[in-house]
Design a protein around this motif. Structure first.
Motif, PDB file in Angstrom:
ATOM      1  N   PRO A   9       0.808  -1.214   0.000  1.00  0.00           N
ATOM      2  CA  PRO A   9       0.000   0.000   0.000  1.00  0.00           C
ATOM      3  C   PRO A   9       0.846   1.271   0.000  1.00  0.00           C
ATOM      4  O   PRO A   9       1.996   1.238   0.397  1.00  0.00           O
ATOM      5  N   PHE A  10       0.258   2.351  -0.456  1.00  0.00           N
ATOM      6  CA  PHE A  10       0.943   3.634  -0.506  1.00  0.00           C
ATOM      7  C   PHE A  10       0.308   4.588   0.496  1.00  0.00           C
ATOM      8  O   PHE A  10      -0.893   4.516   0.773  1.00  0.00           O
ATOM      9  N   ARG A  11       1.123   5.485   1.000  1.00  0.00           N
ATOM     10  CA  ARG A  11       0.634   6.466   1.974  1.00  0.00           C
ATOM     11  C   ARG A  11      -0.144   7.577   1.273  1.00  0.00           C
ATOM     12  O   ARG A  11       0.113   7.907   0.118  1.00  0.00           O
ATOM     13  N   THR A  12      -1.074   8.157   2.001  1.00  0.00           N
ATOM     14  CA  THR A  12      -1.755   9.349   1.510  1.00  0.00           C
ATOM     15  C   THR A  12      -0.835  10.556   1.651  1.00  0.00           C
ATOM     16  O   THR A  12       0.193  10.506   2.330  1.00  0.00           O
ATOM     17  N   ALA A  13      -1.209  11.636   1.023  1.00  0.00           N
ATOM     18  CA  ALA A  13      -0.369  12.828   1.052  1.00  0.00           C
ATOM     19  C   ALA A  13      -0.331  13.471   2.429  1.00  0.00           C
ATOM     20  O   ALA A  13       0.605  14.197   2.762  1.00  0.00           O
ATOM     21  N   THR A  14      -1.343  13.215   3.247  1.00  0.00           N
ATOM     22  CA  THR A  14      -1.430  13.854   4.567  1.00  0.00           C
ATOM     23  C   THR A  14      -1.346  12.835   5.692  1.00  0.00           C
ATOM     24  O   THR A  14      -1.838  13.088   6.790  1.00  0.00           O
TER      25      THR A  14
END
Length: 353
Positions: A9-14
């Motif tokens: 999974p990838f992190r959100t921008a915030t």
């Protein structure tokens, strides 16, 4: 068109800001709840004479559910903020009643509960720092995911100029079709409505950070950090030894926590003294030892301190956090100096020589 299995999974921008809000809200909820209940004599919500008691763990679960439902259903930055806020308050109310879950004897006032609450948040802080670490998911796909997250939030509530520039900078130079489409979307998204004049939370936070940064870089603050760390370990060991000799610990029920606190204080004192000795010869090593001393206190010693002294240990915890920030900043600057990335005069650690 080719199909491929996507990683993640990838992190959100915030992600970092949202996790920080969740944790700070949860910690604040526990402290406020304990203070209010102590001031009001620990009242019970429920029917009088009916044997019913509505524990605030229930309200915490409902708030966590409300935050989760909002995040699952709605899109936008504002929803994510409210989700982190509701989740933090709910988790704080939930974990505050851990004493009722792990013990039938002490219930809400079960003495180790304070330490367990502290340990829970300490573990969450470590995990959250690991999740948003700089060495996390990188590469073109991770940058695309974060830019898309910003763009989606912008479609819902508009983008500030800073948010738009940051997302476009992440996609700069890419020729991938999805990135080119995102660039066009980011350029078309409406600009967020200007904030109303008055006191704004981001401005207050920015000013507070600048004040803290100035204090962290001051040589006096670094001296205070070193002195406090050495004295805290020494005074606790002396105090426990004196109380033990005077027989004042005869009726202490949490001997395991007292022993753990003594061991952690001894380790903390040893590392702090070693750091003070090493500073004149090797500032990076000396500051690293001092930082390790504070980490021992925050990650282990404070758990036992909360068990022994309950929530009166909050003061020591806050001081420890502040000192860790001071020493970490000094260590970062000194390491940068030795790598040649900054001029020598910028190092606050050199004031100790």
């Amino acid at each position: 068109m080719t199909t491929r299995r996507h990683g993640g999974p990838f992190r959100t921008a915030t992600a970092g800001d949202d996790l920080r809000l969740f944790l700070l809200t949860g910690i604040g909820t526990v402290l406020v709840t304990r203070w209010l209940l102590a001031r009001t004599g620990y009242p019970k919500l429920g029917g009088h004479g009916t044997g019913l008691h509505i524990a605030h763990m229930l309200w915490g679960g409902l708030l966590m559910a409300a935050g989760l439902v909002g995040l699952l259903v709605f899109a936008g930055r504002r929803v994510r903020l409210w989700g982190a806020l509701c989740g933090g308050v709910g988790f704080g109310l939930f974990i505050d009643e851990i004493g009722k879950v792990v013990s039938n004897d002490g219930g809400y006032l079960y003495r180790p509960a304070a330490g367990l609450i502290y340990l829970t948040f300490a573990v969450l802080v470590v995990v959250s720092r690991w999740l948003v670490r700089p060495g996390g998911p990188q590469g073109a796909r991770a940058r695309t995911v974060r830019a898309a997250d910003v763009a989606l939030s912008g479609v819902a509530s508009g983008l500030t100029d800073a948010q738009r520039r940051s997302a476009l900078r992440a996609l700069e130079g890419s020729e991938r079709p999805v990135d080119l489409a995102l660039v066009r979307l980011l350029e078309c998204v409406e600009t967020a409505a200007p904030k109303r004049p008055g006191v704004r939370v981001p401005d207050v936070v920015r000013r507070a950070r600048s004040i803290v940064a100035a204090l962290r870089g001051h040589r006096v603050t670094l001296w205070v950090a070193l002195t406090w760390t050495v004295l805290q370990g020494a005074l606790l060991l002396i105090g426990v030894g004196r109380d033990l000799a005077a027989g004042q610990l005869r009726h202490e029920t949490e001997w395991g926590a007292v022993t753990g606190l003594v061991v952690c204080s001894a380790v903390m004192l040893g590392l702090a003294v070693a750091g003070a000795v090493a500073l004149p010869r090797d500032r990076v090593r000396g500051l690293g030892l001092l930082r390790s001393s504070l980490l021992v206190d925050l990650l282990a010693g404070q758990f036992f301190d909360f068990v022994v002294n309950q929530f009166s240990a909050v003061t020591n915890w806050l001081v420890g956090l502040a000192l860790l920030a001071v020493v970490s900043r000094a260590l970062q600057e000194e390491a940068g100096v030795q790598c040649g990335s900054r001029p020598r005069k910028a190092s606050s650690a050199s004031a100790l020589s």
